[in-house]
Scaffold this active site. Structure first.
Site, PDB file in Angstrom:
ATOM      1  N   ARG A  28      -3.507   6.223   0.868  1.00  0.00           N
ATOM      2  CA  ARG A  28      -4.591   6.778   1.481  1.00  0.00           C
ATOM      3  C   ARG A  28      -3.350   8.133   2.587  1.00  0.00           C
ATOM      4  NH1 ARG A  28      -8.662   2.952   4.103  1.00  0.00           N
ATOM      5  NH2 ARG A  28      -6.530   1.986   3.845  1.00  0.00           N
ATOM      6  N   ASP A  42      -6.977  -2.972  -6.925  1.00  0.00           N
ATOM      7  CA  ASP A  42      -7.777  -3.096  -5.897  1.00  0.00           C
ATOM      8  C   ASP A  42      -8.032  -5.273  -5.634  1.00  0.00           C
ATOM      9  OD1 ASP A  42     -10.237  -4.173  -3.752  1.00  0.00           O
ATOM     10  OD2 ASP A  42      -8.632  -2.660  -2.686  1.00  0.00           O
ATOM     11  N   TYR A  51     -14.352 -11.713   1.384  1.00  0.00           N
ATOM     12  CA  TYR A  51     -15.321 -10.655   1.400  1.00  0.00           C
ATOM     13  C   TYR A  51     -16.418 -10.853   0.581  1.00  0.00           C
ATOM     14  CZ  TYR A  51     -10.983  -7.414   2.570  1.00  0.00           C
ATOM     15  OH  TYR A  51      -9.955  -6.824   2.874  1.00  0.00           O
ATOM     16  N   ARG A  57      -7.744  12.241  -4.708  1.00  0.00           N
ATOM     17  CA  ARG A  57      -8.914  11.204  -4.081  1.00  0.00           C
ATOM     18  C   ARG A  57     -10.182  11.990  -4.613  1.00  0.00           C
ATOM     19  NH1 ARG A  57     -12.868   8.592  -3.322  1.00  0.00           N
ATOM     20  NH2 ARG A  57     -13.732   7.358  -1.750  1.00  0.00           N
ATOM     21  N   ARG A  62       0.873  -1.408   0.447  1.00  0.00           N
ATOM     22  CA  ARG A  62      -0.245  -0.181   0.508  1.00  0.00           C
ATOM     23  C   ARG A  62       0.912   1.310  -0.020  1.00  0.00           C
ATOM     24  NH1 ARG A  62      -3.928  -2.343   5.047  1.00  0.00           N
ATOM     25  NH2 ARG A  62      -5.055  -3.359   3.314  1.00  0.00           N
TER      26      ARG A  62
END
Length: 375
Positions: A34, A81, A161, A43, A30
């Site tokens: 973010r 992702d 998921y 974003r 990652r």
């Protein structure tokens, strides 16, 4: 075959194959995301998956950390992702701010699986071509600075998921399926394995120079369940990807390094010793010497600083990074085969400067250790 700029830094690829390197190569999971102000700026104007589906934006986000940490990262990982595969199978996945992934219509009973088992293979180019375009674009944008990594989620992790409908503390819904509907689970896991294989082959052909299978929920299964519902599918992915590439018009691509990250499943490490994976990623709970003993000397180890260490004062980050590197240096190695990384991904509230300290320390300390060992 696309003609890409010549590679200037191949350390991570050498390390993945057990070949000597000047120092320990480093990247972080990652690393494009973010915690970076420049990511958050992009974003503001875009939905998460729209960024994934726009190759120019995915490329920009992928190279952002390379700009910020110039000369400190030895790989880029494509911004995407793991849940694009469920989307390719026909499920709706949303990324909800402050919550994470959300499936409005998760799998509730076995008949729900039937709609995902359409005849024939998933059309990767049609469904996930945007990722492939982003990979090719980014390879050119990188200009050969560092290798570009691709990835998929492991079948068990994706299944979890798809049943839970998002993240979960217990995975009780998904795990109950394993006991109540094992047949349906194996059907879906096979479908996911097929998709993962095809997607990784396509990523490599598009320009990915190393790929990783993220089994993020591996440690939620006990040894027996992991051996039935996760391990054989992960093993099959690496074997089938390399076989498919050997049979392709570009057989040399079969040498592309592959990594697997069975997070939390320390008991599974010996089973990967004879697999087709070149690299096994370790989370922060796994001892490098234990891992080396479990895997033997023909796999490169990757990891494994606790991500929470980046909340510590800078001196502590340096100390703990040095300790991690010393541990890996003390594990018997084939060549000099360690790739430094965190034991999981960056957190949204990590300080970019804390990551800089980690990267700088890896450079400094691993160079010192190499020089010491050479004397």
């Amino acid at each position: 075959m696309a003609q890409f700029p010549p590679l200037q830094n191949d350390m991570i690829l050498r390390a993945a194959k057990g070949k000597p390197t000047e120092r320990t190569p480093v990247w972080v999971m990652r690393q494009a995301g973010r915690y970076l102000p420049e990511f958050r700026e992009v974003r503001k104007d875009h939905d998460f998956f729209s960024m994934c589906r726009t190759p120019e934006i995915a490329c920009e986000i992928t190279v952002q950390p390379l700009r910020r940490y110039k000369g400190l990262l030895d790989a880029a990982i494509i911004f995407s992702d793991i849940l694009v595969i469920p989307q390719a199978l026909g499920m709706t996945v949303e990324m909800v701010p402050g919550k994470g992934p959300h499936f409005p219509e998760p799998l509730v009973e076995p008949k729900d699986v039937e709609r995902l088992l359409r005849p024939g293979p998933v059309d990767i180019k049609a469904q996930l071509g945007y990722v492939l375009e982003a990979i090719t674009l980014t390879r050119h944008q990188l200009g050969g600075q560092v290798p570009l990594l691709g990835f998929v989620g492991a079948p068990w992790t994706l299944l979890a998921y798809m049943i839970e409908g998002g993240g979960s503390k217990t995975l009780s819904k998904a795990k109950s399926w394993l006991y109540r509907y094992p047949g349906a689970c194996h059907q879906l896991l096979e479908r996911l394995t097929d998709a993962c294989e095809a997607f990784l082959v396509a990523q490599i052909r598009a320009g990915a120079q190393m790929v990783q299978v993220f089994d993020s929920w591996a440690g939620e299964l006990g040894p027996a369940d992991y051996a039935e519902f996760s391990l054989p599918y992960n093993i099959a992915i690496a074997k089938r990807v390399k076989a498919a590439l050997r049979k392709s018009d570009q057989p040399a691509l079969a040498e592309t390094p592959m990594a697997v990250f069975p997070k939390g499943a320390y008991y599974a490490l010996p089973a990967y010793a004879d697999s087709d994976y070149d690299v096994v990623s370790l989370d922060w709970t796994m001892d490098p010497v234990m891992a080396r003993n479990a895997l033997g000397c023909n796999k490169t180890l990757q990891g494994n600083l606790d991500p929470s260490t980046l909340f510590a004062p800078h001196n502590s980050i340096r100390e703990r990074t040095r300790s991690m590197l010393t541990q890996f240096a003390g594990a018997p190695l084939h060549g000099q085969c360690h790739i430094a990384n965190l034991g999981h991904g960056m957190y949204p509230d990590h300080s970019p400067e804390a990551l800089r300290v980690f990267l700088e320390t890896v450079h400094q300390v691993s160079t010192e250790l190499r020089q010491r060992n050479a004397q």
